[in-house]
Motif scaffolding. Structure first.
Motif, PDB file in Angstrom:
ATOM      1  N   GLY A  10       0.821  -1.328   0.079  1.00  0.00           N
ATOM      2  CA  GLY A  10       0.064  -0.076  -0.114  1.00  0.00           C
ATOM      3  C   GLY A  10       0.789   1.233   0.147  1.00  0.00           C
ATOM      4  O   GLY A  10       1.816   1.182  -0.729  1.00  0.00           O
ATOM      5  N   GLU A  11       0.490   2.358   0.782  1.00  0.00           N
ATOM      6  CA  GLU A  11       1.130   3.487   0.824  1.00  0.00           C
ATOM      7  C   GLU A  11       2.503   3.501   1.308  1.00  0.00           C
ATOM      8  O   GLU A  11       3.400   4.262   0.867  1.00  0.00           O
ATOM      9  N   LEU A  12       2.943   2.536   2.034  1.00  0.00           N
ATOM     10  CA  LEU A  12       4.293   2.616   2.458  1.00  0.00           C
ATOM     11  C   LEU A  12       5.253   2.166   1.353  1.00  0.00           C
ATOM     12  O   LEU A  12       6.417   1.935   1.596  1.00  0.00           O
ATOM     13  N   VAL A  13       4.617   1.625   0.296  1.00  0.00           N
ATOM     14  CA  VAL A  13       5.711   1.253  -0.849  1.00  0.00           C
ATOM     15  C   VAL A  13       6.156   2.497  -1.444  1.00  0.00           C
ATOM     16  O   VAL A  13       7.158   2.550  -2.168  1.00  0.00           O
ATOM     17  N   ASP A  14       5.351   3.557  -1.360  1.00  0.00           N
ATOM     18  CA  ASP A  14       5.906   5.121  -1.833  1.00  0.00           C
ATOM     19  C   ASP A  14       6.994   5.435  -1.010  1.00  0.00           C
ATOM     20  O   ASP A  14       6.731   5.884   0.031  1.00  0.00           O
ATOM     21  N   GLY A  23      11.020   9.945   7.975  1.00  0.00           N
ATOM     22  CA  GLY A  23      12.416  10.797   7.822  1.00  0.00           C
ATOM     23  C   GLY A  23      13.133   9.980   6.546  1.00  0.00           C
ATOM     24  O   GLY A  23      14.232  10.788   6.594  1.00  0.00           O
ATOM     25  N   ARG A  24      13.016   8.868   6.157  1.00  0.00           N
ATOM     26  CA  ARG A  24      13.804   8.320   5.101  1.00  0.00           C
ATOM     27  C   ARG A  24      13.091   7.551   4.038  1.00  0.00           C
ATOM     28  O   ARG A  24      12.225   7.050   4.464  1.00  0.00           O
ATOM     29  N   SER A  25      13.566   7.438   3.037  1.00  0.00           N
ATOM     30  CA  SER A  25      12.849   6.764   1.772  1.00  0.00           C
ATOM     31  C   SER A  25      13.629   5.438   1.562  1.00  0.00           C
ATOM     32  O   SER A  25      12.994   4.363   1.206  1.00  0.00           O
ATOM     33  N   HIS A  26      15.026   5.540   1.696  1.00  0.00           N
ATOM     34  CA  HIS A  26      15.858   4.307   1.246  1.00  0.00           C
ATOM     35  C   HIS A  26      15.924   3.210   2.288  1.00  0.00           C
ATOM     36  O   HIS A  26      16.507   3.561   3.211  1.00  0.00           O
ATOM     37  N   MET A  60       9.304  -7.111   1.814  1.00  0.00           N
ATOM     38  CA  MET A  60       9.789  -6.998   3.200  1.00  0.00           C
ATOM     39  C   MET A  60      10.962  -6.195   3.415  1.00  0.00           C
ATOM     40  O   MET A  60      11.693  -5.731   2.490  1.00  0.00           O
ATOM     41  N   THR A  61      11.026  -5.399   4.314  1.00  0.00           N
ATOM     42  CA  THR A  61      12.286  -4.388   4.681  1.00  0.00           C
ATOM     43  C   THR A  61      12.894  -4.579   6.010  1.00  0.00           C
ATOM     44  O   THR A  61      12.333  -5.350   6.901  1.00  0.00           O
ATOM     45  N   ILE A  62      14.028  -4.020   6.444  1.00  0.00           N
ATOM     46  CA  ILE A  62      14.483  -4.108   7.774  1.00  0.00           C
ATOM     47  C   ILE A  62      14.456  -2.740   8.182  1.00  0.00           C
ATOM     48  O   ILE A  62      15.142  -1.783   7.493  1.00  0.00           O
TER      49      ILE A  62
END
Length: 107
Positions: A10-14, A23-26, A60-62
């Motif tokens: 959803g929106e967190l993929v953006d 505070g960060r996108s990467h 999935m992210t860390i």
């Protein structure tokens, strides 16, 4: 520093939305799927609802546990943080709809 996995969709993929919240996108992201869940309609935040015949594609992210706390503050009382097993075999946190009052998106 303690790090943990998080299931994004959803929106967190953006990336811009991640900047607004974290505070960060990467972020490191790995495509994966949450089997046994569907994406919920009508909520201000992307959440999952248990649905045994469905799945949600995402990433999935860390992230740092402090960032997970920030995301938890963003959601309301109708949701809870739950550890789920992704199709890659890894455990990740996801935000899950608590009461089953919303409907799922249809593919």
């Amino acid at each position: 520093m303690n790090f943990t996995h998080l299931f994004l969709f959803g929106e967190l993929v953006d990336p811009q939305r991640r900047v607004e919240l974290l505070g960060r996108s990467h972020l490191y992201i790995e495509p994966c799927r949450a089997n046994g869940y569907c994406a919920v309609n009508g909520t201000p935040y992307p959440v999952l609802m248990v649905d045994s015949g469905r799945f949600v594609d995402g990433f999935m992210t860390i992230i740092h546990e402090d960032e997970l706390d920030i995301l938890e503050e963003h959601v309301t009382t109708g949701y809870l943080k739950r550890a789920i097993i992704l199709d890659n075999g890894k455990e990740a946190w996801a935000i899950v709809e608590k009461y089953g009052i919303y409907g799922c998106e249809h593919p």
